[in-house]
Write a protein that holds these residues in place. Structure first.
Motif, short mmCIF file in Angstrom:
data_model
loop_
_atom_site.label_atom_id
_atom_site.label_comp_id
_atom_site.label_asym_id
_atom_site.label_seq_id
_atom_site.Cartn_x
_atom_site.Cartn_y
_atom_site.Cartn_z
N ASP A 178 -2.23 11.44 -0.43
CA ASP A 178 -0.78 11.55 -0.57
C ASP A 178 -0.29 12.94 -0.19
O ASP A 178 0.78 13.09 0.43
CB ASP A 178 -0.36 11.22 -2.00
N THR A 179 -1.06 13.96 -0.56
CA THR A 179 -0.69 15.33 -0.20
C THR A 179 -0.71 15.51 1.31
O THR A 179 0.18 16.14 1.90
CB THR A 179 -1.63 16.35 -0.86
N VAL A 184 -0.21 13.17 3.53
CA VAL A 184 0.93 12.46 4.08
C VAL A 184 2.19 13.33 4.02
O VAL A 184 2.95 13.41 4.99
CB VAL A 184 1.16 11.12 3.33
N ARG A 185 2.39 13.99 2.90
CA ARG A 185 3.57 14.85 2.78
C ARG A 185 3.53 15.99 3.79
O ARG A 185 4.53 16.31 4.42
CB ARG A 185 3.67 15.40 1.35
N HIS A 219 0.77 4.44 9.16
CA HIS A 219 1.69 5.56 9.28
C HIS A 219 1.90 5.88 10.77
O HIS A 219 0.95 5.87 11.55
CB HIS A 219 1.13 6.78 8.56
N LYS A 253 -4.13 1.47 3.56
CA LYS A 253 -3.20 2.45 3.04
C LYS A 253 -3.86 3.50 2.16
O LYS A 253 -3.59 4.69 2.27
CB LYS A 253 -2.09 1.75 2.25
N GLY A 254 -4.72 3.03 1.26
CA GLY A 254 -5.32 3.94 0.28
C GLY A 254 -6.77 4.25 0.57
O GLY A 254 -7.43 3.57 1.36
#
Length: 549
Positions: free
Chosen positions: A216-217, A219-220, A244, A403-404
């Motif tokens: 997630d980090t 992705v940001r 993505h 995704k994960g």
């Protein structure tokens, strides 16, 4: 307290609740102790390599240290290839093997050999316990070493007489360690400066991003930069969502191929991997002249190992990403323009794949592109994919969405047979989600005994064997060999066809207690996959697909 009690209590202290093993005579002390430790479940396998392969993927899927118990020299020899795969996959594992009575050492006993020497080349540390007083300290060090970055397998030989010796030295317990090192602020500042000046940044995300729980980090950070993201050619995990717009795919297996893929980028940030694992030698650098190269690694041994870097940081990958996200300042309009370009590129690639599938839709035998589309259509939501598709991998990633970090598991190192074995470990680690194991017919035969374990322990895995009746990757590779070494040849592909006789996977599965379905027509794939999952039992699907065209 006897040595075997020290061993078992060490496992309890370190939170081990699964032993992956193949039983033998020198393992009698451990096997005879299992009834006294009902909190530890023994996962039995019919081949030592399958036990190690399952344990390696279990370590990845569970986040725990896997524990393996093998049988003396031939058993350890059977497992060496899979231990190599675990080393490349950075799976934290303690691998043990029963050893002959030390009093027989000079008599050259049956099955006797120097086990520690055998295992040393494919482990982080390899040792034989010589007396019961050493068991506690050696095992405690083994668990610690297995988990130090980069993580990997260690080996401990356990002589049968040592396991029965008395000792007053108790079992060790895990240390409370805070090892998530913070990055040097000067290093982060240097990276941020380079990134801010870049016109077309790219990121190569290695497995450690997934292991650190930092997807997630990342992705940001990617969204803030408008950077492209690549995976290594071989990977055990996915470190970024494949749907993505920034995800570009996987890198080639030679320097010129990587250079072509990264040609448009003036900065490349690599993080959490060995960068790069090549199959073919070719001169040159994977980076264009003038490209800024940055690297983040948890282990000093990896940093700037193959390439000089313009800025390198040693730190926990997640902590470094958080610091970098806070430090990097990129003009919002610039990042938006980059993201738009990546989105357009992604849409064009998806349209091309759709056209490719449509073109191949009616081919017989079934094309890989259609097979993947039908398998995806028949699979339930939330499915976990354990992958050893090799030549069908491109279609897999263009069809499935991951995704994960827990959606996908695969093997590193290039040794085949890891997929079918590894699916066992994923199933043992995660019993909440449906599990789909995809393998080629050649690869699956290296660890086909895994089917028996799936039946024995009632692991509801759907095994899909993509049967093209050949070692397709070897045919591609001999074409590449001939081209690279200027070998003029119109010879056939020698010994690369799996025919005469053809393998009967449904029969093999049935013989090991697993139901099977043989699918010859593309129209039947979707329903067969759905029915296999609905059964709630281990099930094998043999799907005939086209060979090399």
């Amino acid at each position: 307290m006897r040595g075997r009690q020290v061993l078992m209590q060490t496992l309890v202290n370190h939170g081990v609740d699964r032993i992956f093993g193949n039983p033998g005579t020198t393992e009698s002390p451990l096997l005879d102790s299992l009834l006294d430790y009902p909190q530890i479940r023994y996962i039995v396998h019919l081949h030592e390599g399958v036990a190690v392969g399952a344990a390696s993927f279990y370590a990845q899927a569970s986040g725990k240290t896997a524990f393996v118990n093998l049988h003396v020299a031939p058993g350890l020899g059977n497992a060496i290839g899979m231990i190599y795969g675990a080393l490349k996959n950075n799976s934290p594992m303690v691998v043990t093997a029963g050893q002959q009575d030390t009093r027989l050492r000079l008599r050259d006993p049956v099955l006797g050999h120097d086990l520690a020497a055998m295992a040393a080349p494919v482990t982080k540390w390899s040792v034989q316990v010589e007396r019961a007083d050493e068991l506690g300290p050696v095992l405690q060090r083994a668990f610690k070493t297995a988990n130090e970055a980069p993580a990997g397998p260690v080996f401990v030989a356990l002589p049968i007489d040592v396991m029965e010796q008395e000792t007053a030295i108790p079992a060790g317990r895990p240390a409370t360690l805070f090892s998530a090192s913070r990055p040097d602020p000067a290093g982060i500042a240097a990276m941020a400066k380079h990134i801010a000046a870049a016109k077309a940044p790219a990121i190569v995300a290695g497995d450690d991003v997934a292991r650190a729980g930092a997807v997630d980090t990342l992705v940001r950070l990617v969204d803030n930069l408008g950077a492209a993201v690549w995976f290594e050619g071989l990977r055990g995990r996915n470190a970024f969502p494949t749907d993505h717009p920034a995800w570009r795919g996987t890198l080639a297996f030679d320097a010129p191929g990587v250079a072509r893929q990264l040609a448009a980028n003036d900065l490349v940030l690599m993080m959490g991997g060995p960068f790069f694992e090549e199959v073919w030698y070719a001169p040159g650098s994977p980076f264009a002249s003038g490209t800024k190269v940055l690297q983040i690694e948890a282990a000093p041994s990896r940093l700037a190992y193959n390439f000089a870097v313009d800025a390198g940081v040693i730190a926990n990958v997640g902590a470094a990403l958080e610091a970098l996200e806070a430090a990097v300042k990129v003009d919002a309009a610039v990042a938006k323009k980059r993201r738009a370009a990546l989105e357009a590129q992604k849409e064009a690639e998806e349209a091309a794949q759709k056209a490719r599938v449509e073109k191949a839709w009616s081919r017989s035998p079934t094309s890989m592109a259609r097979a993947m589309a039908e398998i995806r259509a028949g699979s339930p939501e939330g499915v976990v994919v354990v992958d050893e598709t090799i030549t069908a991998n491109l279609d897999l990633f263009k069809t499935f969405t991951f995704k994960g970090a827990g959606d996908y598991y695969s093997g590193r190192g290039g040794g085949i047979g890891q997929g079918v074995a590894g699916a066992l470990g994923v199933a043992v680690a995660d019993t909440r989600r449906p599990i789909l194991c995809l393998s080629g017919d050649g690869s699956s035969m290296y660890s086909i005994q895994a089917l028996w374990t799936a039946a024995h322990h009632d692991l509801p895995i759907v095994f899909v064997i993509l049967a093209n009746r050949e070692y397709r990757v070897l045919k591609h590779n001999i074409d590449a060999y001939r081209a690279r070494f200027d070998v003029k040849s119109n010879k056939p592909y020698m010994h690369m066809d799996l025919t005469g006789p053809a393998l009967g996977f449904v029969d093999l599965a049935r013989g090991m207690g697993v139901a099977g379905t043989h699918v010859t027509k593309a129209d039947d794939i979707n329903a067969a996959v759905a029915a296999a999952f609905a059964s709630g039992k281990p099930h094998l699907l043999e799907i005939e697909i086209e060979g090399k065209r």
